[in-house]
Motif scaffolding. Structure first.
Motif, short mmCIF file in Angstrom:
data_model
loop_
_atom_site.label_atom_id
_atom_site.label_comp_id
_atom_site.label_asym_id
_atom_site.label_seq_id
_atom_site.Cartn_x
_atom_site.Cartn_y
_atom_site.Cartn_z
N THR A 1 26.75 47.52 -8.41
CA THR A 1 27.29 47.89 -7.10
C THR A 1 28.03 49.22 -7.15
O THR A 1 27.86 50.08 -6.30
CB THR A 1 28.24 46.78 -6.60
N LEU A 2 28.87 49.40 -8.17
CA LEU A 2 29.60 50.65 -8.30
C LEU A 2 28.67 51.82 -8.59
O LEU A 2 28.87 52.93 -8.10
CB LEU A 2 30.66 50.52 -9.40
N ALA A 3 27.65 51.58 -9.39
CA ALA A 3 26.72 52.65 -9.74
C ALA A 3 25.94 53.15 -8.53
O ALA A 3 25.48 54.30 -8.52
CB ALA A 3 25.75 52.18 -10.83
N THR A 4 25.79 52.32 -7.49
CA THR A 4 25.04 52.76 -6.31
C THR A 4 25.77 53.87 -5.55
O THR A 4 25.13 54.62 -4.82
CB THR A 4 24.80 51.58 -5.35
N PHE A 5 27.08 53.96 -5.73
CA PHE A 5 27.81 55.05 -5.08
C PHE A 5 27.52 56.40 -5.75
O PHE A 5 27.71 57.44 -5.14
CB PHE A 5 29.32 54.79 -5.12
N PHE A 6 27.09 56.36 -7.00
CA PHE A 6 26.84 57.57 -7.77
C PHE A 6 25.50 57.42 -8.48
O PHE A 6 25.43 56.98 -9.64
CB PHE A 6 27.97 57.80 -8.79
N PRO A 7 24.39 57.75 -7.82
CA PRO A 7 23.06 57.50 -8.38
C PRO A 7 22.73 58.40 -9.57
O PRO A 7 23.23 59.52 -9.69
CB PRO A 7 22.13 57.80 -7.20
N ASN A 8 21.90 57.87 -10.47
CA ASN A 8 21.33 58.64 -11.59
C ASN A 8 22.40 59.23 -12.50
O ASN A 8 22.30 60.39 -12.92
CB ASN A 8 20.41 59.75 -11.07
N LEU A 9 23.43 58.45 -12.80
CA LEU A 9 24.46 58.92 -13.72
C LEU A 9 23.86 59.19 -15.10
O LEU A 9 23.00 58.45 -15.57
CB LEU A 9 25.57 57.89 -13.84
N ASP A 10 24.32 60.25 -15.76
CA ASP A 10 23.86 60.54 -17.12
C ASP A 10 24.51 59.58 -18.12
O ASP A 10 23.89 59.16 -19.09
CB ASP A 10 24.18 61.99 -17.49
N GLU A 11 25.78 59.26 -17.90
CA GLU A 11 26.47 58.28 -18.73
C GLU A 11 27.41 57.47 -17.84
O GLU A 11 28.00 58.01 -16.90
CB GLU A 11 27.26 58.96 -19.85
N SER A 12 27.56 56.20 -18.16
CA SER A 12 28.48 55.36 -17.38
C SER A 12 29.05 54.26 -18.26
O SER A 12 28.48 53.89 -19.29
CB SER A 12 27.77 54.75 -16.17
N LEU A 13 30.20 53.76 -17.84
CA LEU A 13 30.88 52.68 -18.56
C LEU A 13 31.53 51.77 -17.53
O LEU A 13 32.17 52.24 -16.59
CB LEU A 13 31.95 53.26 -19.50
N CYS A 14 31.36 50.47 -17.71
CA CYS A 14 32.03 49.50 -16.85
C CYS A 14 32.62 48.41 -17.73
O CYS A 14 31.91 47.78 -18.51
CB CYS A 14 31.04 48.90 -15.84
N ARG A 15 33.94 48.22 -17.64
CA ARG A 15 34.63 47.20 -18.42
C ARG A 15 35.64 46.46 -17.54
O ARG A 15 36.18 47.04 -16.59
CB ARG A 15 35.38 47.81 -19.61
N ILE A 16 35.87 45.21 -17.89
CA ILE A 16 36.92 44.42 -17.26
C ILE A 16 38.05 44.26 -18.27
O ILE A 16 37.85 43.74 -19.37
CB ILE A 16 36.40 43.03 -16.84
N TYR A 17 39.23 44.73 -17.91
CA TYR A 17 40.42 44.60 -18.76
C TYR A 17 41.33 43.52 -18.18
O TYR A 17 41.61 43.50 -16.98
CB TYR A 17 41.19 45.93 -18.82
N ARG A 18 41.81 42.64 -19.07
CA ARG A 18 42.73 41.59 -18.66
C ARG A 18 43.95 41.62 -19.57
O ARG A 18 43.84 41.90 -20.78
CB ARG A 18 42.06 40.21 -18.74
N ASP A 19 45.12 41.31 -18.98
CA ASP A 19 46.32 41.29 -19.80
C ASP A 19 46.39 40.00 -20.61
O ASP A 19 45.54 39.10 -20.46
CB ASP A 19 47.57 41.47 -18.93
N SER A 20 47.39 39.90 -21.46
CA SER A 20 47.48 38.75 -22.37
C SER A 20 47.66 37.43 -21.64
O SER A 20 47.24 36.38 -22.11
CB SER A 20 48.64 38.97 -23.35
N SER A 21 48.25 37.48 -20.44
CA SER A 21 48.44 36.25 -19.68
C SER A 21 47.22 35.87 -18.85
O SER A 21 47.19 34.80 -18.25
CB SER A 21 49.65 36.40 -18.74
N GLN A 22 46.21 36.74 -18.83
CA GLN A 22 44.98 36.52 -18.08
C GLN A 22 45.21 36.43 -16.57
O GLN A 22 44.38 35.93 -15.82
CB GLN A 22 44.27 35.24 -18.54
N GLN A 23 46.37 36.92 -16.11
CA GLN A 23 46.68 36.86 -14.69
C GLN A 23 46.38 38.17 -13.97
O GLN A 23 46.24 38.18 -12.74
CB GLN A 23 48.15 36.48 -14.49
N GLN A 24 46.33 39.25 -14.71
CA GLN A 24 46.03 40.56 -14.13
C GLN A 24 44.69 41.06 -14.65
O GLN A 24 44.41 40.97 -15.85
CB GLN A 24 47.14 41.57 -14.44
N GLU A 25 43.88 41.57 -13.73
CA GLU A 25 42.53 42.01 -14.09
C GLU A 25 42.30 43.40 -13.50
O GLU A 25 42.61 43.66 -12.34
CB GLU A 25 41.49 41.03 -13.54
N VAL A 26 41.76 44.29 -14.32
CA VAL A 26 41.45 45.65 -13.88
C VAL A 26 40.02 45.98 -14.29
O VAL A 26 39.66 45.83 -15.46
CB VAL A 26 42.41 46.69 -14.48
#
Length: 515
Positions: A361-386
């Motif tokens: 979904t995010l990649a559709t805003f920027f088509p044909n990217l040469d390089e891309s990275l998508c990660r989900i980061y969570r804190d130690s309590s698993q209550q916050q997600e980025v």
């Protein structure tokens, strides 16, 4: 006759040479246009537009036999210079609208240079018609999809109410057994454009005043919109009686094509009716394309009519080919790779640890990217997600753009926030965005080599243009952070604070990856 034939052949050869030079100059644009015609249903008619335009010119060939050629060299070369400048700015800065506008002007500029205002006036409609093959109105059409979806949903639900109890909620149509949603692809915009593309030359060749011509095309558009609503009603009928699988598959595709055919057939019928209606003040003598016959011109000597204007053709050819060589060999930005791959970004940032995620979904805003990275980061309590998404272009062109109409929804309703970073401050854009049926609070910015961080789309375009002209590179990245939006304002402010803290940690890391 032999002398006249030789002059005609030389003239034809000169014109073909100019066409070839224009194709070389706009070769990248031609390739992009071809890909658009192949992939975008709204412009699938683009293959036929040049041939129709040439036919409209051919219909005026008698007039070109008698009209005097009065070249306007100064204004012609001035307009061509402006076209080449717009092409340079658009090509280097990856601004497709400027490239399209350059192509829009180059043909009338050449006619003005070689033949003058009279030829340009007579050729104006076929030239304007060429613009239907260029998708330069995509930002406008993008805004029209939703209104047409709503109209289609209302027409479809009104027809279905004749047989079933129907509850309509915005784009959703709820029947007793099934629920339907009028998708973006079902707005009918693509069929509407194809009807206009057929209707304009039809009325130009058959109608005798512009009021009737515009009326025919307008009624054809209304019929297309109504038939698109009927299509939704038919799909609902079959889905309700034969199962929801009838809403997709071959039957759905056939229903879609029926909208275009309904519009085309209705257009021809309405045009025939208007052509046979009596005129209250007497029927005009000529059709629209023949209006030039009212102009009185003395027949010209044959040698004057087919004068090849060798010097003008040769100088113009040299200018166009020289500009093509400069654009492709000197001016074009060169690709620049990252110092390190995006995968080098740490999996642990501050108190957050990550896992890979696939988010097209995010990649559709920027088509044909040469390089891309998508990660989900969570804190130690698993209550916050980025969610961290980074996309990078080695260089930008028509098919690869950081700032296009596709990425504009990211900015809708957004606000620019200052982000402190080790004594410095840069701006980021904060907004609310619906992704995969989940509402997210987002924070993002455009990042360019030299640690330039920009929140505004216009400033990002200017940065791309400046880098392309001064340094021959227009590489850049989008850094995008998102976290699920909270319901109450206090917790939502906490989410924004978390994103800001995370952004302050990520930004220096990204700086180290950019060349």
């Amino acid at each position: 006759m032999t002398h006249v034939s030789n002059i005609r052949l030389r003239t034809l050869a000169s014109i073909l040479s100019l066409i070839l030079a224009i194709m070389v100059l706009y070769w990248d644009n031609s390739q992009w246009l071809y890909s658009q015609w192949i992939t975008d249903k709204a412009y699938s008619h683009g293959f036929f537009i040049p041939f129709v335009s040439l036919y409209l010119i051919w219909c005026k060939k008698d007039f070109f036999e008698i009209i005097p050629a009065k070249p306007n060299r100064f204004i012609g070369y001035l307009c061509i210079g402006c076209c080449l400048f717009l092409l340079l700015i658009g090509r280097v800065g990856a601004i497709i609208q400027l490239e399209a506008f350059s192509f829009f002007l180059i043909i009338p500029s050449i006619i003005l240079l070689l033949y003058g205002w009279n030829y340009l006036r007579i050729s104006l409609f076929p030239i304007l018609y060429l613009q239907l093959m260029i998708p330069w109105m995509d930002p406008i059409l993008e805004r029209m999809h939703r209104p047409f979806q709503i109209v289609t949903a209302k027409i479809g639900s009104a027809l279905l109410q004749l047989k079933y109890p129907v509850y309509t909620d915005d784009l959703h149509i709820n029947l007793p057994s099934i629920s339907m949603v009028v998708a973006r692809e079902c707005s009918g915009i693509s069929f509407l454009i194809s009807v206009i593309a057929v209707g304009l030359p039809l009325v130009y060749l058959t109608q005798k005043n512009w009021i009737r011509a515009v009326s025919v095309v307008f009624i054809g558009c209304i019929l297309t919109v109504l038939s698109n609503g009927l299509r939704v009603a038919v799909a609902g009928y079959f889905g309700e009686n034969f199962g929801p699988e009838m809403l997709h598959g071959p039957a759905h595709i056939f229903q879609g094509w029926s909208v275009a055919w309904f519009g085309w057939i209705g257009l021809f019928i309405v045009n025939w009716i208007f052509s046979n209606l009596p005129y209250p003040h007497g029927e005009p003598k000529y059709c629209l394309f023949e209006k030039w016959r009212n102009v009185r011109c003395e027949p010209l000597a044959t040698t004057r009519i087919y004068s090849s204007q060798t010097s003008a053709f040769a100088s113009l050819l040299a200018v166009l080919l020289g500009a093509a060589l400069y654009l492709n060999l000197v001016a074009m930005p060169q690709p620049v790779s990252l110092v390190s791959p995006l995968a080098a970004i740490p999996s642990n940032i501050s108190t957050f640890s990550s896992q890979q995620c696939e988010d097209p979904t995010l990649a559709t805003f920027f088509p044909n990217l040469d390089e891309s990275l998508c990660r989900i980061y969570r804190d130690s309590s698993q209550q916050q997600e980025v969610i961290l998404f980074i996309g990078y272009y080695k260089n930008q062109d028509n098919n690869k753009r950081l700032t296009s109409f596709l990425s504009k929804p990211l900015h809708d309703g957004g606000e620019v926030l200052p982000l402190p970073l080790k004594g410095n401050t840069f701006n980021v854009t904060s907004s609310s965005l619906l992704l995969n049926d989940t509402r997210y609070r987002t924070l993002f910015w455009y990042q360019f080599p030299g640690t330039a961080k920009i929140a505004d789309r216009l400033h990002a375009k200017l940065q791309i243009l400046q880098s392309g002209i001064l340094h021959r590179h227009n590489n850049g990245a989008i850094v995008f952070l998102a976290s699920p939006q909270r319901s109450d304002s206090q917790r939502d402010n906490e989410t924004v604070g978390t994103l800001q803290s995370f952004a302050a940690e990520v930004s220096p890391i990204v700086d180290g990856l950019l060349p």
